[in-house]
Write an enzyme that holds these catalytic residues in place. Structure first.
Site, PDB file in Angstrom:
ATOM      1  N   ASN A  88       0.935  -1.067   0.082  1.00 20.83           N
ATOM      2  CA  ASN A  88      -0.221  -0.363   0.708  1.00 20.83           C
ATOM      3  C   ASN A  88       0.683   0.930   0.189  1.00 20.83           C
ATOM      4  OD1 ASN A  88      -2.541  -2.090   0.348  1.00 20.83           O
ATOM      5  ND2 ASN A  88      -1.818  -1.854   2.204  1.00 20.83           N
ATOM      6  N   HIS A  89       2.029   1.001  -0.107  1.00 18.76           N
ATOM      7  CA  HIS A  89       2.961   2.584  -0.695  1.00 18.76           C
ATOM      8  C   HIS A  89       2.830   2.731  -2.350  1.00 18.76           C
ATOM      9  CE1 HIS A  89       5.189   0.471   2.579  1.00 18.76           C
ATOM     10  NE2 HIS A  89       4.039   1.181   3.041  1.00 18.76           N
ATOM     11  N   LEU A  90       1.653   3.547  -2.226  1.00 19.79           N
ATOM     12  CA  LEU A  90       1.498   3.921  -3.331  1.00 19.79           C
ATOM     13  C   LEU A  90       2.721   5.180  -4.301  1.00 19.79           C
ATOM     14  CD1 LEU A  90      -2.336   4.754  -3.037  1.00 19.79           C
ATOM     15  CD2 LEU A  90      -0.896   2.159  -3.584  1.00 19.79           C
TER      16      LEU A  90
END
Length: 534
Positions: free
Chosen positions: A467-469
Site C-alpha cells: 500500500n505504498h503507492l
C-alpha cells in the site's frame, strides 16, 4: 489576495500530505480549503467496529467507507485489474486517510536512494538530494511525533535527535536483535510515529497491539491530527466532496478550479490561486487523467505522458515458523525491529534492495484453525494452542521496485462508481529486478529461521503489495519524462502542486510516509513564500 478566487489554496485530499500542507499554509495566514472524498472517522466507533469484526486480519474491515467514495479493499471490488500481476492495494478514503491503519514506521531514505541511477545504473535519480530534505525530515519527525533510536545507526545522517526516545523493545524483539546481530545481520529499532511519552496532546503508547487497523488511544499518529490543527488555524474542511475535474484557464496554463461531487451526485465548484493534489498514488493521477480539455487533451499536467505511469510499491514475501523457544509475540506495538544490512550495496545494480521486519502479532486464530480436525481436545488442545502461539512468528520484507512506465493506472472507460466517476484500472507487473532479489530474500529468511531454531518453516513467495503507492506523477528535472519538478510543482502548470508519494522518483526499501511528510512541508513552504511575494 485576488478577489475572484474562492480560496487561496485548494487541497484535494486530507491524508498526511494534504493535512500537513493545509496546516502549514493556514498557519501562514492563507485561506485554505481542503476537499476530502470520504467522511470524518470517529476513533471510538472504529475501535468498536474492529472489536465486532469477524475478520480481524482485514485491516479495512473497521473502515466501511461510503458509497460515493469507494475504497480499495482486499475484496478487490473497486480497482480493476488489467494484469499481468494483480495489484491489491488498500486505502482509506476518509478524513485523515490511510494513516488511520498504518504501522507508523517513520524511516528516512538513505542518501544514495536519491541517486540510484548515477550510483548503480538503474532506475532514476531524484532532482533533489538527501541534504535538501534533511531539515524537512526533522520537521516531519517533530510534526508526526517520531520515537527513534539515537544510539543506533540507521544509515541516514541526522542533524538533531529524534523528538522522542525509542519505545522499549519487548522480549521477542530483543532476542531477535541480539541473536541476529551476533551472526552477521544488522537489526535496528524501527523509528515510529508512535508516542513513547506524552507528546503533542496525545498519550504514551500503552502496548495494546492494535496499531493496525486502529490505535485505540491515538498514541500513534494519524493524518486527522493535522486536519484538526489546520481547522484550528482557520482552514475549511469539506468532507464527502469527491473531486472529479481540475479546470485550467483557456490556454491550459493555470489550474484554477476544482469541480467535485456530493454524495447525491450534485456538482459544486471552487476556484483557487494554488491547487494542491494530495489524494494518493491512485486517486491523484486518476483525477488528473479525467481532467481533459481542449487545451489539455491528455489530461492535466500530462504533456510528458507520464501521469499514471511508473507505479511502484514494495512487493513483499514472507516466512513463518515456530521459534525454537517461547518468545510471546503480541505484546507492545506490532512492528519494532528491522534488518537493514540489505538496504544498500553494489548488488543494487543487479537486484532490489530490501528491508526485513519482524511482525509482533499473536496469531491465535491462525494457530487454532491449523489445529482444528487434529486429535486434540479440551485442555490438551488449549495447551497446544498456547504453546504454538508463543512461538509462531512471521518476517516480511519490502523489495525496492523500479519505476517502469508500463506499470500504470488509468480511469476505466466502462466501469463507474455509484456517483458516476470512473473506477481505476491498473496494469502492473513484477520485474526481474525484484524476482532476483526475492531469491536472496528467501536465503536470508532461511538463515534467520535457522539461527532462531525455527521449525515448521513456511515460505510465502507470492508478492504482496504494501500500500505504498509511488511514482504515478513522478518527479524529475526533465519535463519530457516527468510530471513535477524538484518543488513538486507540475511542469505544465505553475500554480499546481502535487503532494504525496506519487511524486517519488524511486521506491527505496522503506516505508514512504516520513518522506511524504517531509516533501509536503517543503512544498507548503514554497507556496507560502510565493504567496507572500504577491
Amino acid at each position: 489576495m485576488s478577489a475572484p478566487f474562492d480560496t487561496d489554496v485548494l487541497i484535494v485530499g486530507s491524508g498526511v500530505a494534504g493535512a500537513l500542507v493545509g496546516h502549514r499554509l493556514a498557519r501562514a495566514g492563507l485561506r485554505v480549503t481542503i476537499l476530502e472524498a470520504g467522511p470524518r472517522i470517529d476513533r471510538a466507533d472504529t475501535v468498536e467496529l474492529y472489536r465486532e469484526s469477524a475478520d480481524r486480519g482485514n485491516f479495512m474491515a473497521p473502515y466501511p467507507g461510503a458509497a460515493h467514495a469507494p475504497q480499495a479493499t482486499p475484496a478487490g471490488d473497486y480497482i480493476i485489474q488489467k494484469g499481468p500481476y494483480p495489484y491489491r492495494a488498500q486505502y482509506v478514503r476518509g478524513v485523515g486517510g490511510t494513516t488511520w491503519h498504518w504501522a507508523a514506521a517513520a524511516w528516512r531514505y538513505l542518501p544514495v536512494d536519491f541517486r540510484l541511477k548515477s550510483t548503480y545504473g538503474v532506475g532514476r535519480d531524484w532532482p533533489i538530494a538527501y541534504d535538501d530534505l534533511d531539515p524537512y525530515y526533522q520537521q516531519a519527525e517533530e510534526a508526526l511525533g517520531v520515537a527513534g533510536p539515537d544510539d543506533e545507526d540507521l544509515g541516514s545522517p541526522r542533524s538533531a535527535p529524534y523528538p522522542m526516545k525509542a519505545l522499549v523493545l519487548d522480549y521477542m524483539d530483543r532476542e531477535f536483535r541480539d541473536t541476529l546481530n551476533a551472526n552477521g545481520f544488522d537489526v535496528v529499532t524501527e523509528p515510529a510515529a508512535r508516542n513513547s511519552e506524552d507528546y503533542d496532546e496525545r498519550p504514551q503508547c500503552c502496548g495494546s497491539n492494535n496499531c493496525m487497523p486502529i490505535c485505540p488511544i491515538a498514541a500513534q499518529y494519524s493524518g486527522d491530527v493535522h486536519v484538526t490543527k489546520a481547522e484550528d488555524a482557520g482552514a475549511t474542511l469539506i468532507e464527502n466532496a469527491v473531486a472529479f475535474h481540475v479546470e485550467t484557464d483557456t490556454d491550459g496554463k493555470r489550474a484554477s478550479a476544482v469541480r467535485y461531487k456530493r454524495p447525491d451526485g450534485s456538482v459544486e465548484r471552487l476556484t483557487a490561486r494554488f491547487v494542491v493534489l494530495a489524494a494518493n498514488g491512485i486517486e491523484t493521477p486518476k483525477l488528473m487523467l479525467l481532467s481533459t480539455s481542449d487545451a489539455q487533451p491528455q489530461g492535466l499536467a500530462n504533456s510528458s505522458g507520464m501521469v499514471g505511469r511508473n507505479l511502484m510499491d514494495h512487493p513483499g514475501t514472507t516466512v513463518t515458523f515456530l521459534w525454537g523457544k517461547p518468545v510471546f509475540p503480541g505484546r507492545g506495538p506490532q512492528e519494532m525491529t528491522s534488518v537493514v544490512n540489505l538496504r544498500d550495496g553494489p548488488f543494487r545494480s543487479e537486484y532490489a534492495a530490501k528491508k526485513l521486519h519482524l511482525g509482533n502479532m499473536a496469531d491465535v486464530s491462525g494457530v487454532t484453525e491449523s489445529l482444528i480436525g487434529k486429535p486434540l481436545f479440551g485442555a490438551e488442545l488449549d495447551l497446544e494452542i498456547r504453546q504454538r502461539v508463543a512461538r509462531k512468528v512471521s518476517i516480511g520484507c519490502f523489495h525496492e521496485q523500479l519505476p517502469e512506465p508500463k506499470n500504470r493506472i488509468v480511469p476505466s472507460l466502462t466501469e463507474r462508481d455509484a456517483i458516476g466517476i470512473p473506477r481505476p484500472e491498473i496494469t502492473y507487473s513484477i520485474g526481474e529486478y525484484i524476482r532476483r532479489s526475492a531469491v536472496e530474500t528467501r536465503k536470508a529468511y532461511a538463515r534467520i529461521a535457522e539461527l532462531l531454531g525455527g521449525t515448521e518453516v513456511e515460505f510465502n513467495d507470492e508478492f504482496a503489495g504494501n500500500n505504498h503507492l509511488m511514482g504515478t506523477t513522478i518527479m524529475g528535472a526533465n519535463r519530457r519524462d516527468s510530471v513535477v519538478d524538484a518543488d513538486c510543482r507540475a511542469h505544465d502548470h505553475p500554480y499546481l502542486f502535487i503532494a504525496g508519494s506519487s511524486v517519488f522518483s524511486s521506491a527505496a526499501s522503506v516505508n514512504s510516509t516520513l518522506t511524504i511528510a517531509a516533501l509536503a512541508i517543503r512544498l507548503a513552504d514554497t507556496i507560502a513564500e510565493e504567496a507572500a511575494g504577491g
